[in-house]
Design an enzyme around this catalytic site. Structure first.
Site, short mmCIF file in Angstrom:
data_model
loop_
_atom_site.label_atom_id
_atom_site.label_comp_id
_atom_site.label_asym_id
_atom_site.label_seq_id
_atom_site.Cartn_x
_atom_site.Cartn_y
_atom_site.Cartn_z
N ASP A 211 0.81 -1.13 -0.13
CA ASP A 211 -0.04 0.05 -0.14
C ASP A 211 0.69 1.32 0.10
O ASP A 211 2.00 1.20 0.35
CB ASP A 211 -0.89 -0.08 1.12
CG ASP A 211 -2.08 -0.86 1.35
OD1 ASP A 211 -2.06 -1.70 0.33
OD2 ASP A 211 -2.92 -0.74 2.09
N HIS A 356 3.97 -2.41 3.01
CA HIS A 356 3.75 -0.95 2.45
C HIS A 356 5.19 -0.57 1.90
O HIS A 356 6.21 -1.19 2.01
CB HIS A 356 3.56 0.04 3.62
CG HIS A 356 2.45 -0.12 4.32
ND1 HIS A 356 2.26 -0.97 5.34
CD2 HIS A 356 1.21 0.63 4.11
CE1 HIS A 356 0.90 -0.79 5.62
NE2 HIS A 356 0.39 0.14 5.18
ZN LIG Z 1 -2.59 3.30 3.12
#
Ligand SMILES: [Zn+2]
Length: 396
Positions: A211, A356
């Site tokens: 993400d 991430h």
């Molecule tokens: Zn996010």
């Protein structure tokens, strides 16, 4: 001199017993020649406890060097149900009352155990002469409040010699998995074609998801690792990070990864008007289309925040919402061992793993090889989220 030495050794031993936080979990990396049994022995735990805390290990014969095992805190133990076992026998063997076993393991019918079922078995402490609540808590290395809560005691006691107390244990992995299941399953049931947080168990497959990128340094670093291992993944792009990164987006698609939508400004979708929500998704969709000719059909709600209204709008815009079932917390912890501790105990067949590629200070690229190696050596394969779920990654 010898006496001094002995005293200092005793001090060290006492410090180890009293000073080591028993809640602490740790990472064990399998070395050549080690077996589950030798590893369990070296930590003074049972093989059941080792496997119970590492349920991604589905092939105990495939314990290859470099495989990551998470050693649970000292107060956590597990038992794997064998043929012929009854809850009453298990209760007697571990001296834990049946209702307590049933309660901790969410067992409604105590006659319905199945072989291979993994039970959490709390450890018990027998009160000795001179003990107080405070001294017991100190001895066990646990919080007084946890000790009181676990045993339904008031701060003033009373306790008596010979009384059996439950040693408080934290089973964060179970709690988190249970919390995810309990919160997200009802939503997935209401929106079976729109909302997903894991795939069905089917031949040992998991999906890595990233993400908040694209980021020139971090996304490229993650891509280098994935390329080296031949692992496809799914990237949920944040619109505000897209400008200046068209080449990174092009690389994602060229290397077989799926590009998905994580909104433009990372808002809580529950607070948006319909028009705002539409713009949050369309801006990213158009930016990705301009670079790749593909229109994203998968989105991840920022923070995982959704409600029924949001999901209906997402569906009307031609999207599916993809949550996760294993959270690395790489952005928060930025520490390889802690990220493994956060992640591995929660991984199951069908897991969607949240990582991430933005603001993780390189922990993500460093931890990836260990996650990939551990899961692969157990027979798992990595697939993009659309394949895990059997849905389309892009609009027609
Ligand atoms: Zn996010």
């Amino acid at each position: 001199m010898i006496i001094m030495k002995r005293i200092s050794i005793i001090c060290i031993v006492v410090m180890c017993l009293w000073g080591t936080p028993v809640y602490a979990e740790q990472v064990h990396r399998v070395a050549a020649g080690e077996t589950l049994s030798s590893i369990a022995n070296s930590y003074g735990i049972t093989i059941d406890t080792l496997l119970g805390n590492n349920q991604y290990v589905v092939n105990p014969d495939l314990i290859h060097p470099g495989l990551v095992l998470i050693i649970p805190d000292a107060n956590r133990q597990y038992y794997l149900v064998r043929p012929g076992d009854t809850l009453s026998q298990i209760s007697q063997r571990f001296e834990v009352p049946i209702p307590m076993l049933a309660n901790i393991n969410n067992i409604r019918n105590i006659d319905l155990l199945y072989v291979g079922q993994i039970l959490i078995v709390p450890k018990m402490y027998t009160v000795e002469a001179g003990d107080t609540i405070n001294s017991i808590a100190q001895k066990l290395g646990v919080e007084v409040a946890d000790l009181l809560l676990e045993n339904n005691l008031s701060p003033s006691g009373p306790i008596y010699v010979g009384q059996k107390l439950v040693v408080p244990f934290r089973s964060k992995d179970r709690e988190e998995l249970d919390a995810i299941e309990n919160t997200l399953s009802p939503i997935a049931n209401r929106f079976p074609d729109t909302f997903f947080f894991r795939g069905e168990p089917d031949g040992l497959r998991v999906a890595l998801t990233f993400d908040d990128g694209p980021d020139r340094v971090e996304t490229n670093a993650v891509l280098d690792v994935l390329e080296r291992y031949g692992v496809p993944a799914t990237f949920f792009l944040l619109g505000s990070n897209i400008p200046g990164h068209n080449d990174v987006i092009a690389r994602l698609v060229a290397e077989g990864h799926v590009v998905a939508n994580h909104s433009t400004t990372h808002p809580d979708f529950r607070t948006l008007t319909e028009e705002q929500l539409r713009n949050e998704l369309l801006t990213v969709e158009n930016a990705v289309y301009d670079v790749t000719g593909l229109r994203t059909a998968l989105m991840r709600p920022p923070y995982g925040f959704v409600n029924d209204d949001v999901l209906r709008q997402i569906s009307n815009l031609g999207y599916r919402a993809i949550q996760w079932s294993a959270d690395t917390k790489d952005w928060r912890d930025k520490d390889i061992d802690q990220v493994l501790i956060n992640t591995m105990p929660n991984i199951r067949d069908g897991s969607i793993i949240l990582m991430h590629d933005y603001l993780t200070q390189s922990v993500t690229k460093e931890v990836l090889p260990e996650i990939i190696h551990s899961l692969r050596s157990q027979g798992y394969s990595f697939v993009t989220v659309d394949r895990l779920l059997g849905v389309n990654a892009y609009k027609p």
